[in-house]
Design a protein around this motif. Structure first.
Motif, PDB file in Angstrom:
ATOM      1  N   ALA A 166       0.996  -1.069   0.061  1.00  0.00           N
ATOM      2  CA  ALA A 166       0.139  -0.189  -0.013  1.00  0.00           C
ATOM      3  C   ALA A 166       0.795   1.148   0.137  1.00  0.00           C
ATOM      4  O   ALA A 166       1.966   1.156   0.122  1.00  0.00           O
ATOM      5  CB  ALA A 166      -1.028  -0.053   1.243  1.00  0.00           C
ATOM      6  N   PRO A 167       0.391   2.425  -0.359  1.00  0.00           N
ATOM      7  CA  PRO A 167       0.973   3.626  -0.069  1.00  0.00           C
ATOM      8  C   PRO A 167       1.345   4.173   1.398  1.00  0.00           C
ATOM      9  O   PRO A 167       0.623   3.847   2.109  1.00  0.00           O
ATOM     10  CB  PRO A 167       0.321   4.722  -1.013  1.00  0.00           C
ATOM     11  CG  PRO A 167      -1.024   4.143  -0.873  1.00  0.00           C
ATOM     12  CD  PRO A 167      -1.075   2.637  -0.837  1.00  0.00           C
ATOM     13  N   LYS A 169      -8.737   1.631  -3.600  1.00  0.00           N
ATOM     14  CA  LYS A 169      -8.025   1.987  -5.006  1.00  0.00           C
ATOM     15  C   LYS A 169      -6.703   1.803  -5.082  1.00  0.00           C
ATOM     16  O   LYS A 169      -6.286   1.591  -6.181  1.00  0.00           O
ATOM     17  CB  LYS A 169      -8.812   3.406  -5.222  1.00  0.00           C
ATOM     18  CG  LYS A 169     -10.056   3.409  -5.355  1.00  0.00           C
ATOM     19  CD  LYS A 169     -10.296   4.867  -6.026  1.00  0.00           C
ATOM     20  CE  LYS A 169     -10.070   5.929  -5.150  1.00  0.00           C
ATOM     21  NZ  LYS A 169     -10.445   7.466  -5.644  1.00  0.00           N
ATOM     22  N   ALA A 170      -5.984   2.037  -3.958  1.00  0.00           N
ATOM     23  CA  ALA A 170      -4.580   1.948  -3.908  1.00  0.00           C
ATOM     24  C   ALA A 170      -3.900   0.854  -3.714  1.00  0.00           C
ATOM     25  O   ALA A 170      -2.597   0.713  -3.654  1.00  0.00           O
ATOM     26  CB  ALA A 170      -4.249   3.151  -2.856  1.00  0.00           C
ATOM     27  N   SER A 221      -1.426  -2.868  -9.898  1.00  0.00           N
ATOM     28  CA  SER A 221      -2.939  -2.914  -8.857  1.00  0.00           C
ATOM     29  C   SER A 221      -3.288  -4.215  -8.558  1.00  0.00           C
ATOM     30  O   SER A 221      -3.188  -5.150  -9.361  1.00  0.00           O
ATOM     31  CB  SER A 221      -3.740  -2.075  -9.925  1.00  0.00           C
ATOM     32  OG  SER A 221      -5.034  -2.078  -9.161  1.00  0.00           O
ATOM     33  N   LYS A 222      -3.705  -4.264  -7.455  1.00  0.00           N
ATOM     34  CA  LYS A 222      -4.169  -5.577  -6.865  1.00  0.00           C
ATOM     35  C   LYS A 222      -5.795  -5.700  -7.276  1.00  0.00           C
ATOM     36  O   LYS A 222      -6.127  -6.688  -7.096  1.00  0.00           O
ATOM     37  CB  LYS A 222      -3.972  -5.455  -5.368  1.00  0.00           C
ATOM     38  CG  LYS A 222      -4.287  -6.756  -4.486  1.00  0.00           C
ATOM     39  CD  LYS A 222      -4.316  -6.462  -2.947  1.00  0.00           C
ATOM     40  CE  LYS A 222      -5.181  -7.634  -2.483  1.00  0.00           C
ATOM     41  NZ  LYS A 222      -4.269  -9.048  -2.614  1.00  0.00           N
ATOM     42  N   ILE A 223      -6.322  -4.818  -7.942  1.00  0.00           N
ATOM     43  CA  ILE A 223      -7.830  -4.791  -8.114  1.00  0.00           C
ATOM     44  C   ILE A 223      -7.995  -5.245  -9.617  1.00  0.00           C
ATOM     45  O   ILE A 223      -7.428  -4.766 -10.679  1.00  0.00           O
ATOM     46  CB  ILE A 223      -8.426  -3.422  -7.980  1.00  0.00           C
ATOM     47  CG1 ILE A 223      -8.103  -2.746  -6.897  1.00  0.00           C
ATOM     48  CG2 ILE A 223      -9.908  -3.532  -8.278  1.00  0.00           C
ATOM     49  CD1 ILE A 223      -8.308  -3.529  -5.461  1.00  0.00           C
ATOM     50  N   CYS A 224      -8.802  -6.458  -9.771  1.00  0.00           N
ATOM     51  CA  CYS A 224      -9.036  -7.143 -10.858  1.00  0.00           C
ATOM     52  C   CYS A 224      -9.592  -6.299 -12.097  1.00  0.00           C
ATOM     53  O   CYS A 224     -10.533  -5.370 -11.519  1.00  0.00           O
ATOM     54  CB  CYS A 224      -9.798  -8.455 -10.577  1.00  0.00           C
ATOM     55  SG  CYS A 224     -10.084  -9.321 -12.349  1.00  0.00           S
ATOM     56  N   THR A 225      -9.303  -6.142 -13.032  1.00  0.00           N
ATOM     57  CA  THR A 225      -9.964  -5.168 -14.137  1.00  0.00           C
ATOM     58  C   THR A 225     -11.130  -5.958 -14.596  1.00  0.00           C
ATOM     59  O   THR A 225     -11.899  -5.462 -15.664  1.00  0.00           O
ATOM     60  CB  THR A 225      -9.029  -5.070 -15.375  1.00  0.00           C
ATOM     61  OG1 THR A 225      -8.698  -6.151 -15.890  1.00  0.00           O
ATOM     62  CG2 THR A 225      -7.815  -4.115 -14.783  1.00  0.00           C
ATOM     63  N   GLU A 234      -3.277   5.128 -15.682  1.00  0.00           N
ATOM     64  CA  GLU A 234      -4.700   4.756 -16.316  1.00  0.00           C
ATOM     65  C   GLU A 234      -5.372   4.414 -15.172  1.00  0.00           C
ATOM     66  O   GLU A 234      -4.824   3.990 -13.861  1.00  0.00           O
ATOM     67  CB  GLU A 234      -4.526   3.294 -17.198  1.00  0.00           C
ATOM     68  CG  GLU A 234      -3.656   2.268 -16.370  1.00  0.00           C
ATOM     69  CD  GLU A 234      -3.724   1.018 -17.330  1.00  0.00           C
ATOM     70  OE1 GLU A 234      -4.654   0.778 -18.247  1.00  0.00           O
ATOM     71  OE2 GLU A 234      -2.702   0.343 -17.259  1.00  0.00           O
ATOM     72  N   PRO A 235      -6.949   4.075 -15.146  1.00  0.00           N
ATOM     73  CA  PRO A 235      -7.630   3.979 -13.953  1.00  0.00           C
ATOM     74  C   PRO A 235      -7.509   2.613 -13.569  1.00  0.00           C
ATOM     75  O   PRO A 235      -7.440   1.760 -14.354  1.00  0.00           O
ATOM     76  CB  PRO A 235      -8.910   4.321 -14.639  1.00  0.00           C
ATOM     77  CG  PRO A 235      -8.993   3.994 -16.122  1.00  0.00           C
ATOM     78  CD  PRO A 235      -7.654   4.566 -16.313  1.00  0.00           C
ATOM     79  N   VAL A 236      -7.618   2.330 -12.286  1.00  0.00           N
ATOM     80  CA  VAL A 236      -7.618   1.143 -11.630  1.00  0.00           C
ATOM     81  C   VAL A 236      -9.118   0.444 -11.593  1.00  0.00           C
ATOM     82  O   VAL A 236      -9.926   1.447 -11.616  1.00  0.00           O
ATOM     83  CB  VAL A 236      -6.982   1.029 -10.285  1.00  0.00           C
ATOM     84  CG1 VAL A 236      -5.403   1.638 -10.132  1.00  0.00           C
ATOM     85  CG2 VAL A 236      -7.647   1.896  -9.355  1.00  0.00           C
TER      86      VAL A 236
END
Length: 342
Positions: free
Chosen positions: A213-214, A234-235, A265-269, A332-334
């Protein structure tokens, strides 16, 4: 032969019960008296019309009744807005169902028929007969002939869709462009998402994946728990170390990694599930929700599953103290590939 065996033989050899056939059809009053049929038609149309008005009423109540208003009935109390929506929509559905039952029992043709069982496969002639039977059923239902019922039903069903559209507002605001920006920025350190310790390249070995994470996320928890959760969702990222000669770097990203260390990014697209199921040998990471699979050694491109685009990559650098930091935010957007992105 014993008496018991003789009795069993009689049971086996007994003749089958003859087919009683279909009972004689009895005419209803609506089959005999046109005025009675017209009365039923008005009843059914009234039910459908009231259902449509109740559907409209639910939309009006949604906006007119304050969200914090309460209603008290004896020892019971509850939210007035929710109660009104439940009553109006419940009655609307009940009236449509009751009207359909009254229509079927009193106006539609009720002759019973018998048909021999046949093979599942239908011949062209049988298909033609099915189409003819369907057309005949439509005619016998009176749907095309009884205009009052047809129009009131169509109006009620159409109006019943309005509350569903109105209630979409409760799902929250549209994402818009909120996923285009995260709290990642130039110089923000990458920290372990459990220990919150900054990460150095020497902390990672080849084949290892770390959820991260940040560093500027933790202070947000002291200000607002909601904002903290939104920012964290989101991060969230994954940091992985791969042998440099196994990495196929996309054009323009030649300096986004550090000695085989990459960050995505850890978030699936696909629909936004968090992912971290990593297979060291193939460098593939799997989403547990719908099995979208990404190749981290090849720009996290999709190699299997419903995801439509690769995982966004965060460009990395090393600060003066030797810790991993972001060169910038995501380019780009996550998250899930919502239609608002075009």
């Amino acid at each position: 032969m014993s008496a018991e065996q003789g009795h069993d033989s009689q049971v086996v050899l007994a003749e089958p019960i003859p087919d009683p056939g279909i009972e004689p059809h009895e005419l209803r009053i609506t089959d005999i008296d046109p005025q009675a049929a017209d009365r039923v038609e008005r009843q059914v149309s009234t039910m459908f019309g009231l259902a449509g008005l109740l559907a409209l009423g639910s939309c009006v109540a949604y906006f007119a009744i304050p969200r914090d208003a309460t209603v008290v009935i004896g020892p019971l109390s509850g939210n007035a807005n929710n109660l009104t929506l439940g009553v109006t929509l419940g009655l609307a559905l009940f009236l449509i169902g009751a009207g359909a039952i009254q229509w079927a029992k009193k106006l539609m043709v009720d002759n019973e028929i018998a048909e021999d069982r046949h093979d599942a496969h239908s011949t062209p002639q049988q298909k033609t007969e099915i189409i003819d039977a369907f057309s005949e059923g439509v005619a016998e239902s009176g749907f095309t002939r009884r205009k009052m019922i047809r129009r009131s039903l169509i109006a009620a069903m159409g109006l019943l869709g309005l509350p569903a559209i109105v209630l979409l507002r409760d799902l929250g605001p549209l994402p818009g462009r909120v996923l285009y920006n995260t709290i990642w920025a130039k110089g923000i350190r990458v920290v372990n998402d459990v220990t919150l310790r900054p990460i150095k390249p020497s902390d990672l070995v080849v084949g290892q994946l770390v959820n991260a994470a940040p560093a500027n996320l933790e202070p947000m928890l002291q200000e607002s728990h909601t904002e903290y959760q939104n920012a964290k969702a989101k991060a969230a990222v994954i940091v992985v170390r791969i042998e440099p000669d196994k990495i196929r770097t996309p054009a323009g990203r030649e300096n986004w990694g550090i000695d085989g260390i990459l960050c995505y990014s850890k978030i699936c697209t696909h629909v936004g599930c968090p992912i971290s199921l990593y297979e060291q040998t193939t460098h593939h990471v799997l989403c547990p929700c719908h099995q979208s699979t990404f190749d981290l050694a090849d720009g996290a491109k999709v190699i299997f599953g419903p995801a439509a685009r690769p995982l966004p990559q965060l460009p990395l650098a090393v600060d003066s103290e030797g810790y991993l930091v972001a060169q910038s935010g995501f380019t780009e957007p996550v998250g899930a590939s919502f239609w608002e992105r075009g």
